[in-house]
Write a protein that holds these residues in place. Sequence first.
Motif, PDB file in Angstrom:
ATOM      1  N   GLY A 263     -58.540  -7.767 -25.297  1.00 20.64           N
ATOM      2  CA  GLY A 263     -57.805  -8.271 -24.132  1.00 20.64           C
ATOM      3  C   GLY A 263     -57.148  -9.582 -24.516  1.00 20.64           C
ATOM      4  N   ILE A 264     -56.063  -9.463 -25.262  1.00 25.34           N
ATOM      5  CA  ILE A 264     -55.510 -10.637 -25.938  1.00 25.34           C
ATOM      6  C   ILE A 264     -54.911 -11.643 -24.958  1.00 25.34           C
ATOM      7  CG2 ILE A 264     -53.200  -9.676 -26.400  1.00 25.34           C
ATOM      8  CD1 ILE A 264     -53.692 -10.794 -29.357  1.00 25.34           C
ATOM      9  N   HIS A 265     -54.369 -11.169 -23.837  1.00 24.85           N
ATOM     10  CA  HIS A 265     -53.828 -12.100 -22.832  1.00 24.85           C
ATOM     11  C   HIS A 265     -54.953 -12.875 -22.149  1.00 24.85           C
ATOM     12  CE1 HIS A 265     -49.794 -10.512 -23.269  1.00 24.85           C
ATOM     13  NE2 HIS A 265     -50.271  -9.292 -23.122  1.00 24.85           N
ATOM     14  N   GLY A 266     -56.024 -12.197 -21.805  1.00 27.80           N
ATOM     15  CA  GLY A 266     -57.167 -12.876 -21.207  1.00 27.80           C
ATOM     16  C   GLY A 266     -57.791 -13.869 -22.179  1.00 27.80           C
ATOM     17  N   MET A 267     -57.829 -13.494 -23.442  1.00 22.84           N
ATOM     18  CA  MET A 267     -58.349 -14.387 -24.476  1.00 22.84           C
ATOM     19  C   MET A 267     -57.564 -15.697 -24.505  1.00 22.84           C
ATOM     20  SD  MET A 267     -58.274 -13.670 -28.595  1.00 22.84           S
ATOM     21  CE  MET A 267     -56.541 -14.162 -28.792  1.00 22.84           C
ATOM     22  N   VAL A 268     -56.254 -15.594 -24.475  1.00 29.47           N
ATOM     23  CA  VAL A 268     -55.399 -16.780 -24.522  1.00 29.47           C
ATOM     24  C   VAL A 268     -55.531 -17.588 -23.232  1.00 29.47           C
ATOM     25  CG1 VAL A 268     -52.997 -17.568 -24.599  1.00 29.47           C
ATOM     26  CG2 VAL A 268     -53.782 -15.794 -26.170  1.00 29.47           C
ATOM     27  N   ARG A 269     -55.501 -16.908 -22.091  1.00 28.77           N
ATOM     28  CA  ARG A 269     -55.608 -17.606 -20.811  1.00 28.77           C
ATOM     29  C   ARG A 269     -56.896 -18.419 -20.733  1.00 28.77           C
ATOM     30  NH1 ARG A 269     -54.965 -13.518 -17.520  1.00 28.77           N
ATOM     31  NH2 ARG A 269     -57.181 -12.997 -17.506  1.00 28.77           N
ATOM     32  N   ASN A 270     -58.013 -17.809 -21.100  1.00 29.34           N
ATOM     33  CA  ASN A 270     -59.289 -18.503 -21.012  1.00 29.34           C
ATOM     34  C   ASN A 270     -59.364 -19.674 -21.988  1.00 29.34           C
ATOM     35  OD1 ASN A 270     -60.113 -16.683 -19.052  1.00 29.34           O
ATOM     36  ND2 ASN A 270     -61.193 -15.362 -20.492  1.00 29.34           N
ATOM     37  N   ALA A 271     -58.857 -19.468 -23.193  1.00 35.43           N
ATOM     38  CA  ALA A 271     -58.894 -20.539 -24.193  1.00 35.43           C
ATOM     39  C   ALA A 271     -58.006 -21.701 -23.773  1.00 35.43           C
ATOM     40  CB  ALA A 271     -58.458 -19.993 -25.550  1.00 35.43           C
ATOM     41  N   TYR A 272     -56.849 -21.387 -23.232  1.00 35.32           N
ATOM     42  CA  TYR A 272     -55.918 -22.448 -22.814  1.00 35.32           C
ATOM     43  C   TYR A 272     -56.492 -23.243 -21.641  1.00 35.32           C
ATOM     44  CZ  TYR A 272     -51.602 -24.685 -21.212  1.00 35.32           C
ATOM     45  OH  TYR A 272     -50.655 -25.604 -20.820  1.00 35.32           O
ATOM     46  N   ASN A 273     -57.005 -22.549 -20.654  1.00 30.22           N
ATOM     47  CA  ASN A 273     -57.567 -23.243 -19.488  1.00 30.22           C
ATOM     48  C   ASN A 273     -58.733 -24.153 -19.877  1.00 30.22           C
ATOM     49  OD1 ASN A 273     -55.732 -22.017 -17.802  1.00 30.22           O
ATOM     50  ND2 ASN A 273     -57.139 -20.439 -17.069  1.00 30.22           N
ATOM     51  N   ALA A 274     -59.517 -23.701 -20.866  1.00 31.32           N
ATOM     52  CA  ALA A 274     -60.660 -24.503 -21.303  1.00 31.32           C
ATOM     53  C   ALA A 274     -60.257 -25.706 -22.149  1.00 31.32           C
ATOM     54  CB  ALA A 274     -61.633 -23.623 -22.093  1.00 31.32           C
ATOM     55  N   SER A 275     -58.990 -25.766 -22.525  1.00 34.13           N
ATOM     56  CA  SER A 275     -58.526 -26.827 -23.430  1.00 34.13           C
ATOM     57  C   SER A 275     -58.004 -28.051 -22.701  1.00 34.13           C
ATOM     58  CB  SER A 275     -57.428 -26.268 -24.339  1.00 34.13           C
ATOM     59  OG  SER A 275     -57.904 -25.171 -25.081  1.00 34.13           O
ATOM     60  N   TRP A 276     -58.081 -28.056 -21.375  1.00 32.78           N
ATOM     61  CA  TRP A 276     -57.663 -29.205 -20.578  1.00 32.78           C
ATOM     62  C   TRP A 276     -58.898 -29.965 -20.131  1.00 32.78           C
ATOM     63  CZ3 TRP A 276     -52.744 -30.900 -19.763  1.00 32.78           C
ATOM     64  CH2 TRP A 276     -51.721 -30.047 -20.219  1.00 32.78           C
TER      65      TRP A 276
END
Length: 381
Positions: free
Chosen positions: A365-378
Amino acid sequence: MKTLTPVKFCAAVLFTAGIGLTSCEQFELPLPIKSNDKVFKTEIFKKKLQESLQGARGYQFVITHKGQVADTAAYGIGSTSGMAADVNGFVNIASVTKTLTAVTVLKYLDAFTIDDKIGPWLPSSWSKHSHIANLTFKQLLTHKSGIRGGNTSWSTLMSVVGSKIDSPKTYSYSNINFALFRAMIPKLHDSITLREKEKTLSAVEFRRWMSSEYIRLVNAHIIMKAGGSERGCAPVKGRTLQMMNEAPSRLDGAGHDDWTELCGGGGFVLTTMDMSRIITYLAEKETYISANKKLLMDTYRLGWVASYDVYGGKAFAHDGALYMERNGKDSLNVGDIGLQTLIVKLPARVQLAVSVNSVDSTWRGIHGMVRNAYNASWVKE
């Protein structure tokens, strides 16, 4: 021990005459003064992505921020022969090609609108059913044409163009929608030359010319304008990463075929760094298309397969995937081999390009992977 630094706080002193003067008093306060606002941390984004990609035989990604490469990662292997994962290794970017195709089409938007019919831009020598001729550019670019199917050979495209559409014109992802632009971009670029080629070349030679002209124009308008070298839709000998399976299955892998005569909906062979340059130029500059055209692209998702909410705004993305059957069962299963790719533009001027060199029993689930990683990076500093 914090160093105290003098800071001036000023207040207006009002006199009855209405003259405003300023009175300042110096206080000692610790600096720097910290904000409650969150900040984006590239190192957290990288770490979270790497955690999500555990299990892959190999992967590579490039993070850009504010127009510059912020970090890269390459892990594991890229082939069964032991080629290392490498952001400069070549990969068939699969359906990420659709974004390149869409942006190239939008380069010519001054000659038409997205609501114009495609009929006049198809080769005149092809038999065209009215159902196809009356489709709009927008319907193709948003997968709402009613066309179904994934085969993008010239014979399939010609058959589709000559046939009626029985399916409803609702969203249904089809490679054919974008592969048809292989036959239209050359005409959008130079209709006179195309007509001459159509008259003087044999049918087979004319189709080959359209394939090479499509590839040339994507290079000229997109790839090389981002500072890349000329690319094609065929594997680069000795430098192209394979499709592989994942442990605990016994290591297996294979390359892919030459897509030169199939390109449009998929097939361009680029490096992950090439993909990074392209998504960064698209997001940061107007080298490809104007701000108004980029807004049009985002509004209608022309060349984007997904958009989703993330911290601070929306992400716009396109992913790609290829796989090869190894066990005789339909769809992706344990032991099959494949790859996944992705480009995504995120808020705060962050962009990401990813390629994964293997697949398991299901697609990541590559989009979910990116979304979760990005949100956690703030985080708050």
